[in-house]
Design an enzyme around this catalytic site. Structure first.
Site, PDB file in Angstrom:
ATOM      1  CG  ASP A  17      -9.297   5.027   1.863  1.00  0.00           C
ATOM      2  OD1 ASP A  17      -8.879   5.699   2.832  1.00  0.00           O
ATOM      3  OD2 ASP A  17      -8.530   4.386   1.115  1.00  0.00           O
ATOM      4  CE  LYS A  31      -1.900   6.895  -3.442  1.00  0.00           C
ATOM      5  NZ  LYS A  31      -2.383   5.956  -2.415  1.00  0.00           N
ATOM      6  CG  ASP A  68      -1.685   1.264   1.449  1.00  0.00           C
ATOM      7  OD1 ASP A  68      -1.672   2.121   0.546  1.00  0.00           O
ATOM      8  OD2 ASP A  68      -2.334   1.405   2.513  1.00  0.00           O
ATOM      9  CD  GLU A  73      -5.163   3.572  -2.445  1.00  0.00           C
ATOM     10  OE1 GLU A  73      -6.048   4.318  -1.967  1.00  0.00           O
ATOM     11  OE2 GLU A  73      -4.043   3.981  -2.784  1.00  0.00           O
TER      12      GLU A  73
HETATM   13  P1  ADP Z   1      -3.214   7.568   3.590  1.00  0.00           P
HETATM   14  O1  ADP Z   1      -3.974   6.412   3.046  1.00  0.00           O
HETATM   15  O2  ADP Z   1      -3.566   8.847   2.933  1.00  0.00           O
HETATM   16  O3  ADP Z   1      -1.752   7.309   3.621  1.00  0.00           O
HETATM   17  P2  ADP Z   1      -3.930   6.866   6.338  1.00  0.00           P
HETATM   18  O4  ADP Z   1      -4.973   5.881   6.063  1.00  0.00           O
HETATM   19  O5  ADP Z   1      -2.655   6.383   6.892  1.00  0.00           O
HETATM   20  O6  ADP Z   1      -3.680   7.810   5.098  1.00  0.00           O
HETATM   21  O7  ADP Z   1      -4.582   7.930   7.350  1.00  0.00           O
HETATM   22  C1  ADP Z   1      -3.835   8.948   7.924  1.00  0.00           C
HETATM   23  C2  ADP Z   1      -4.773   9.870   8.655  1.00  0.00           C
HETATM   24  O8  ADP Z   1      -5.451   9.148   9.674  1.00  0.00           O
HETATM   25  C3  ADP Z   1      -4.054  11.003   9.328  1.00  0.00           C
HETATM   26  O9  ADP Z   1      -4.750  12.210   9.084  1.00  0.00           O
HETATM   27  C4  ADP Z   1      -4.134  10.655  10.812  1.00  0.00           C
HETATM   28  O10 ADP Z   1      -4.182  11.826  11.627  1.00  0.00           O
HETATM   29  C5  ADP Z   1      -5.448   9.920  10.872  1.00  0.00           C
HETATM   30  N1  ADP Z   1      -5.517   9.046  12.038  1.00  0.00           N
HETATM   31  C6  ADP Z   1      -4.725   7.985  12.313  1.00  0.00           C
HETATM   32  N2  ADP Z   1      -5.077   7.449  13.507  1.00  0.00           N
HETATM   33  C7  ADP Z   1      -6.096   8.204  13.988  1.00  0.00           C
HETATM   34  C8  ADP Z   1      -6.895   8.153  15.176  1.00  0.00           C
HETATM   35  N3  ADP Z   1      -6.682   7.249  16.123  1.00  0.00           N
HETATM   36  N4  ADP Z   1      -7.881   9.072  15.321  1.00  0.00           N
HETATM   37  C9  ADP Z   1      -8.082  10.000  14.378  1.00  0.00           C
HETATM   38  N5  ADP Z   1      -7.386  10.094  13.242  1.00  0.00           N
HETATM   39  C10 ADP Z   1      -6.393   9.208  13.046  1.00  0.00           C
HETATM   40 MG    MG Z   2      -4.717   4.855   2.178  1.00  0.00          MG
END
Ligand code: ADP
Ligand code: MG
Length: 564
Positions: free
Chosen positions: A188, A68, A6, A165
């Site tokens: 998502d 990205k 991913d 995804e």
């Molecule tokens: P991406 O797919 O864009 O790489 P992610 O799925 O890793 O992103 O999500 C990252 C986001 O999730 C960030 O904005 C982070 O602050 C938020 N996030 C991660 N854990 C928590 C949580 N426990 N509560 C609220 N937001 C969260």
């Molecule tokens: Mg993602």
């Protein structure tokens, strides 16, 4: 082996199939998430992940994040100018990112992230892994997909598949939990992007029916809104936001923060996802009620307010069984496993899918291990010779649910020799043992000599789903005919035994049998013969019962005569 990756805007993950299970790889510090951040120090090699992210506040111009957003784009695109990165146009009009004294393409920077994941993976499994499945958002166009593939190649991978995804998330959710035909919405909400997709599963293949979203809506926007509302730095706002996912209030830097305030500040941003969801449903020509599941992925979907909001839009509780950060990588790994050919369409066996038995006299199926018995297991029965002076017993091993041996599947055959003996005198024990590997060991023992005959059957349980379905279907469809034939065969075997016995009793007793009894018996015997000819099961059973009652005094008389 094929890696499942991913490659996220905020975080990236890598996984691999390990003995049939998809597992995600942790780095040397035990963390499975790797920030998609690259730091280009003034001297030395680029650094990827957590240490790069830590440098971001102090060295913003040397740390590239969210690459990205730029991959496969042209400088003229709006997404590029709003990215906040310093960029220039490459010779082909494509984006180049300016960092320090360097000018790099987004795929070169993505390749550094992928190389780091590759190194962590190889460190963890101790062999080199040169093939990968990489996920991309469903909305990625051809240029973005090709650029992602190029990034994989620059990192030393042969990219076996670029996977959407939401499809990966649906794979992780589990095909086994969905029917032959099912529809799933994947919501998502990540760090910087929001994607909603509606997928249809048809006989194991997912199709994206519609996809929608906002490439500049995500957790980052919540951080910005909260920073403003609370008057704190964005970095801190993010920490407080995470903490408020698990509790109603938190203390931070001698201040207390309430979830209710967070909800109030975030709702207008989360509200923006509504129209994308509705649009995506209408593009797929579906009502919410037609969905079999709503799956949540992306770190921000952990927030209670997001979950409530999704429940309200879709009129149902979303599925939260998936790890929001890991579902996409897990699905990519499962896809890698499918490509490796490690996943086959076999019945997963911890029970016998069909009964196992042997053919007995008259062509009947004699079940020894019934279907749905948990393996390993062992069962057996004792058999005798049906014919006098038989000197061997031929055992035919069968699998299936039908009453007649010929309608089941023959698995093997063995001959068990024993000394010739009168009918019903030989004793042969037959034992079936199904081991944990699904191999059937058939053991036959002549109890007189103690001699064993053994065969091993390897294909006892490796039956495809379809074949099992058909066997079960047939056994129901022909249940009446089958049962009728079994009862007839059993009655016929009884008649074959009784008629000669009655004959010889009448001869032996001669005059002692009263004439009326003698003629009643021969009348019954006549009827039995015609019932046998007409294959009339119910008549045969009644008549044999009558013959039994009528000849009972004969048996007593015979016994008295012998004793006298
Ligand atoms: P991406 O797919 O864009 O790489 P992610 O799925 O890793 O992103 O999500 C990252 C986001 O999730 C960030 O904005 C982070 O602050 C938020 N996030 C991660 N854990 C928590 C949580 N426990 N509560 C609220 N937001 C969260
Ligand atoms: Mg993602």
């Amino acid at each position: 082996m094929i890696a499942g990756i991913d490659l996220g805007t905020t975080h990236s993950l890598v996984g691999i199939m390990d003995s049939g299970f998809p597992v995600l790889i942790a780095d040397a510090d035990g963390r499975r998430l790797t920030p998609s951040a690259v730091w280009f120090p003034e001297c030395g090699e680029p650094v990827v992940g957590w240490p790069a992210l830590e440098k971001k506040p102090t060295h913003p111009s040397l740390v590239v994040t969210s690459v990205k957003r730029l991959i496969g784009r042209r400088v003229a695109e709006a997404a590029v100018s709003s990215s906040g990165c310093a960029v220039e146009a490459g010779p082909d009009g494509g984006v180049r990112i300016l960092v320090g004294s360097l000018s790099l393409s987004p795929e070169e920077i993505s390749a550094l992230i992928l190389s780091k994941l590759k190194a962590d993976l190889e460190m963890s499994c101790g062999v080199s892994v040169d093939r990968a499945v990489i996920t991309v958002p469903a909305y990625f166009n051809d240029a973005q997909r090709s650029a992602t593939k190029r990034a994989g190649e620059l990192a030393g991978f042969t990219v076996e598949r670029i996977l959407s995804e939401p499809t990966a998330a649906a794979l992780a959710y589990g095909l086994d939990r969905l029917g032959e035909r099912a529809r799933v919405a994947v919501y998502d909400l990540g760090g910087g992007t929001f994607d909603i997709s509606v997928l249809e599963l048809n006989c194991g293949v997912f199709e994206v029916l519609s996809t929608n979203g906002d490439t500049s809506l995500g957790g980052d926007d919540l951080d910005a809104a909260l920073a403003k509302a609370w008057g704190v730095a964005r970095f801190d706002a993010e920490k407080i936001k995470r903490a408020l996912t698990d509790s109603d209030s938190v203390e931070f830097d001698h201040h207390s923060y309430l979830r209710s305030d967070l909800d109030a500040a975030c709702l207008p941003i989360i509200e923006k996802t509504r129209r994308h969801c509705l649009r995506s449903l209408s593009d797929a020509h579906l009502e919410t009620s037609a969905l079999d599941a709503v799956v949540l992925v992306g770190g921000a979907t952990r927030m209670p307010i997001v979950r409530r909001f999704v429940a309200e839009i879709f009129g149902r509780e979303p599925d939260v069984s998936q790890h929001p950060d890991e579902a996409v990588a897990l699905g990519a790994t499962i896809q890698a496993g499918i490509l490796e050919g490690g996943l086959q369409n076999l019945t997963l066996l911890d029970v016998t899918p069909l009964s196992l038995g042997i053919e007995t006299f008259g062509g009947l199926m004699n079940v020894i291990i019934p279907r749905n018995t948990t393996i390993p297991c062992k069962a057996g029965e004792m058999f005798t010779n049906a014919v006098a002076n038989q000197s061997a017993m031929s055992i035919s091993v069968l699998q299936g649910e039908r009453e007649m041996a010929r309608d089941n599947w023959p698995l093997g055959r063995m001959d068990v020799p024993f000394p010739p003996s009168p009918k019903g005198q030989a004793r042969v024990g037959v034992q079936f043992e199904l081991d944990a590997n699904g191999i059937l060991h058939v053991l036959a023992r002549d109890t007189a000599s103690g001699r064993d005959t053994v065969i091993d059957i390897h294909s006892a349980v490796e039956v495809s789903d379809e074949a099992v379905e058909k066997m079960l279907g047939d056994s129901l469809e022909y249940a009446f005919e089958d049962m009728d034939e079994r009862i007839f065969t059993e009655a016929k075997l009884k008649a074959d035994e009784m008629l000669p016995a009655v004959d010889s009793a009448l001869n032996a007793l001669g005059e002692k049998v009263p004439v009326e009894i003698r003629s009643a018996i021969s009348g019954l015997v006549q009827k039995i013969r015609s019932a046998l000819e007409a294959r009339s099961t119910s008549d045969l059973k009644t008549l044999l019962g009558e013959l039994d009652t009528l000849t009972e005094p004969l048996a007593t008389a015979l016994l008295e005569q012998t004793l006298a």
